[in-house]
Design an enzyme around this catalytic site. Structure first.
Site, PDB file in Angstrom:
ATOM      1  N   ASP A   1       0.824  -1.218   0.000  1.00 58.44           N
ATOM      2  CA  ASP A   1       0.000   0.000   0.000  1.00 58.44           C
ATOM      3  C   ASP A   1       0.856   1.266   0.000  1.00 58.44           C
ATOM      4  O   ASP A   1       0.291   2.367  -0.057  1.00 58.44           O
ATOM      5  CB  ASP A   1      -0.847   0.089   1.292  1.00 58.44           C
ATOM      6  CG  ASP A   1      -1.972  -0.921   1.357  1.00 58.44           C
ATOM      7  OD1 ASP A   1      -2.196  -1.614   0.356  1.00 58.44           O
ATOM      8  OD2 ASP A   1      -2.620  -1.008   2.412  1.00 58.44           O
TER       9      ASP A   1
ATOM     10  N   HIS B   1      -3.250   0.026  -6.844  1.00 54.61           N
ATOM     11  CA  HIS B   1      -2.078   0.534  -6.133  1.00 54.61           C
ATOM     12  C   HIS B   1      -1.421   1.728  -6.839  1.00 54.61           C
ATOM     13  O   HIS B   1      -1.896   2.172  -7.873  1.00 54.61           O
ATOM     14  CB  HIS B   1      -1.107  -0.619  -5.872  1.00 54.61           C
ATOM     15  CG  HIS B   1      -1.647  -1.537  -4.807  1.00 54.61           C
ATOM     16  ND1 HIS B   1      -1.464  -1.303  -3.470  1.00 54.61           N
ATOM     17  CD2 HIS B   1      -2.438  -2.618  -4.885  1.00 54.61           C
ATOM     18  CE1 HIS B   1      -2.101  -2.222  -2.766  1.00 54.61           C
ATOM     19  NE2 HIS B   1      -2.706  -3.043  -3.604  1.00 54.61           N
TER      20      HIS B   1
ATOM     21  N   ASN C   1       6.571 -21.100  -9.503  1.00 54.44           N
ATOM     22  CA  ASN C   1       6.865 -20.230 -10.643  1.00 54.44           C
ATOM     23  C   ASN C   1       5.950 -19.033 -10.508  1.00 54.44           C
ATOM     24  O   ASN C   1       4.753 -19.129 -10.753  1.00 54.44           O
ATOM     25  CB  ASN C   1       6.637 -20.934 -11.978  1.00 54.44           C
ATOM     26  CG  ASN C   1       6.818 -19.959 -13.144  1.00 54.44           C
ATOM     27  OD1 ASN C   1       7.192 -18.798 -12.940  1.00 54.44           O
ATOM     28  ND2 ASN C   1       6.553 -20.408 -14.350  1.00 54.44           N
TER      29      ASN C   1
HETATM   30  C1  LIG Z   1      -1.274  -4.410   2.487  1.00 57.61           C
HETATM   31  C2  LIG Z   1      -1.457  -5.329   1.302  1.00 57.61           C
HETATM   32  N1  LIG Z   1      -0.672  -6.406   1.193  1.00 57.61           N
HETATM   33  C3  LIG Z   1      -0.790  -7.253   0.165  1.00 57.61           C
HETATM   34  C4  LIG Z   1      -1.706  -7.046  -0.842  1.00 57.61           C
HETATM   35  C5  LIG Z   1      -1.823  -8.024  -1.960  1.00 57.61           C
HETATM   36  O1  LIG Z   1      -1.455  -7.508  -3.215  1.00 57.61           O
HETATM   37  P1  LIG Z   1      -1.997  -8.203  -4.546  1.00 57.61           P
HETATM   38  O2  LIG Z   1      -3.419  -7.794  -4.705  1.00 57.61           O
HETATM   39  O3  LIG Z   1      -1.114  -7.671  -5.618  1.00 57.61           O
HETATM   40  O4  LIG Z   1      -1.864  -9.671  -4.361  1.00 57.61           O
HETATM   41  C6  LIG Z   1      -2.546  -5.928  -0.770  1.00 57.61           C
HETATM   42  C7  LIG Z   1      -3.545  -5.707  -1.830  1.00 57.61           C
HETATM   43  O5  LIG Z   1      -4.192  -4.712  -1.967  1.00 57.61           O
HETATM   44  C8  LIG Z   1      -2.433  -5.048   0.339  1.00 57.61           C
HETATM   45  O6  LIG Z   1      -3.225  -3.977   0.469  1.00 57.61           O
END
Ligand SMILES: Cc1ncc(COP(=O)(O)O)c(C=O)c1O
Length: 451
Positions: free
Chosen positions: A190, A216, A284
């Site tokens: 974040d 993001h 992977n």
């Molecule tokens: C604090 C946090 N960690 C991990 C993630 C996971 O990211 P991803 O959606 O790319 O798997 C998010 C997703 O919004 C998040 O807010």
């Protein structure tokens, strides 16, 4: 000739983009998050298509180098999501290559339960025990002074997110890690662009993670990354990301180690091909070059995105301050410069209205709202319906099957977050007119409650 043909393909695709504006919403809904794309992303992705390389390639190399230089870290390695990055970060610390610094099954990792789920799930998936401390209502990060009481001889790591782009108390947490010889993993998914003591978050931990999901700060569709200054950890992460192999040749390359048929590894015959030698049981989790091509174009916009988020946050903060009687406004640690992912608000217990009524009202006015991720993960079916071992602060080992009110009472602020906290957007696609609409909608709701 090739360049001319590439130019023409991009030229006509650009005409389509201008005509269709495919990345923009056509209604007036103010989403909590969103992507800001233009023809640069499209052009890069067309170049990646015309390359027909498909897997991790030249765009990925450039993206990784640019991000490493932006952050000022030695190694920056892409992966296919922030969740994969979190899984890789913790899995890397279980590697036998770390000798007695390795984290072993049953060891403990300190975190919080008001979190994104995939900060916590790798702890359980690696056979480790999550230990939950409470959070602060305002920063929504760990109450750093509770960390010491969570520590036992089994504690090996602290794994925390800079939630909603608001830095954790790195000053205190780094000192605790040094004192107790603990690994620090920063979940910076974040928080790209946030700073602590003048340095970017994501550069403090032994390993840090990033997400490039469209919500993001920059995006590549699906995507993530890990950063580290430790070359041994980098090699281990690379191995786990790429099937567990010992070899570090990039796709399409052979014999980078110059010893491909000249090593004795494991109990394999001497000279067994290094390309097919596995030092870990891995995954992977690589990205394609289309993703990297999109991400690379986004890096040019990153500073602008950071500034836009800051401006939107500041204007919302100024506008919502008049309602402080009803809400706890966001706060941050001394030394922290958040790069907000969203604008969190906690409805005060005596506000005279509940959070869900307000969220429903805002949504009816075309204003997106979100909960602070899991609220309290210990109350989610993933915990209550399963048999997971964990601890809360200085408790004994608990099973999720036995969870009861006495356990939730140990994390009172986490339950406050679940019951009273929500967040709205600050992303660069929100205009000043949108900010004013949001503030007006809060005013309208509060006035309607007074009648
Ligand atoms: C604090 C946090 N960690 C991990 C993630 C996971 O990211 P991803 O959606 O790319 O798997 C998010 C997703 O919004 C998040 O807010």
């Amino acid at each position: 000739m090739e360049n001319l043909l590439r130019y023409l393909v991009k030229f006509f695709a650009g005409i389509y983009f201008d005509f269709k504006k495919p990345s923009q919403r056509k209604d007036s809904y103010i989403a909590v998050t969103g992507k800001v794309l233009d023809k640069k992303e499209l052009n890069n992705m067309i170049d990646a298509t015309l390359d027909m390389w498909l897997t991790t390639g030249r765009f990925n190399d450039k993206f990784e180098a640019k991000m490493a230089s932006f952050l000022g870290v030695k190694h920056f390695l892409t992966t296919n999501s922030g969740s994969s990055a979190n899984l890789l970060a913790l899995t890397a610390l279980t590697s036998h290559k770390l000798g007695n610094r390795r984290i072993k099954k049953g060891d403990e990792v300190i975190t919080v339960s008001a979190a994104f789920p995939t900060t916590i799930s790798p702890i359980v998936q690696c056979g480790l025990v999550p230990v939950f401390a409470d959070v602060n209502v305002g920063t929504y990060n760990i109450e750093a002074e509770q960390i010491e009481e969570c520590i036992t001889p089994k504690t090996k790591a602290i794994f925390l997110a800079h939630i909603l782009g608001n830095p954790i108390n790195l000053g205190v947490i780094q000192k605790i890690c040094q004192k107790h010889n603990l690994w620090l993993i920063e979940d910076n998914c974040d928080g790209l662009g946030a700073q602590y003591d003048g340095k970017y978050t994501g550069t403090y931990g032994h390993i840090s993670t990033f997400s490039f999901y469209p919500a993001h700060h920059i995006t590549m569709g699906e995507g993530g990354a890990l950063a580290t200054n430790d070359t041994q950890l980098f090699r281990i992460i690379l191995s786990f990301r790429d099937w567990g192999r010992d070899c570090w040749c990039p796709p399409g390359k052979d014999n980078t180690c110059k010893n491909r048929f000249n090593m004795q590894l494991g109990n394999l015959p001497f000279g067994y091909d290094h390309k097919y030698t596995y030092s870990h049981l891995g995954f992977n989790l690589k990205i394609t070059d289309w993703q990297a091509a999109c991400g690379l174009a986004q890096t040019d916009k990153l500073l602008g995105f950071i500034a836009a988020r800051e401006k939107n946050f500041n204007n919302l903060f100024l506008g919502l301050k008049q309602f402080e009687k009803y809400f706890i406004l966001p706060s941050w640690e001394a030394g922290a410069k958040p790069c907000w992912f969203g604008f969190p608000l906690t409805v005060k217990a005596d506000a005279g209205f509940d959070k869900i009524s307000l969220c429903k009202f805002l949504e009816s006015k075309g204003i997106g709202t979100r909960q602070l991720f899991t609220g309290n993960i210990l109350r989610q079916p993933a915990f209550t319906d399963d048999d997971i071992s964990f601890r809360i602060r200085n408790s004994e080992l608990l099973s999720s099957r036995d969870l009861g009110p006495q356990h939730y009472a140990m994390l009172p602020n986490t339950d406050t977050v679940m019951n009273y906290t929500f967040w709205i957007g600050v992303w660069p696609g929100i205009t000043q007119e949108g900010i004013e609409r949001i503030i007006a909608a809060f005013g309208e709701f509060i006035n309607s409650q007074k009648k």
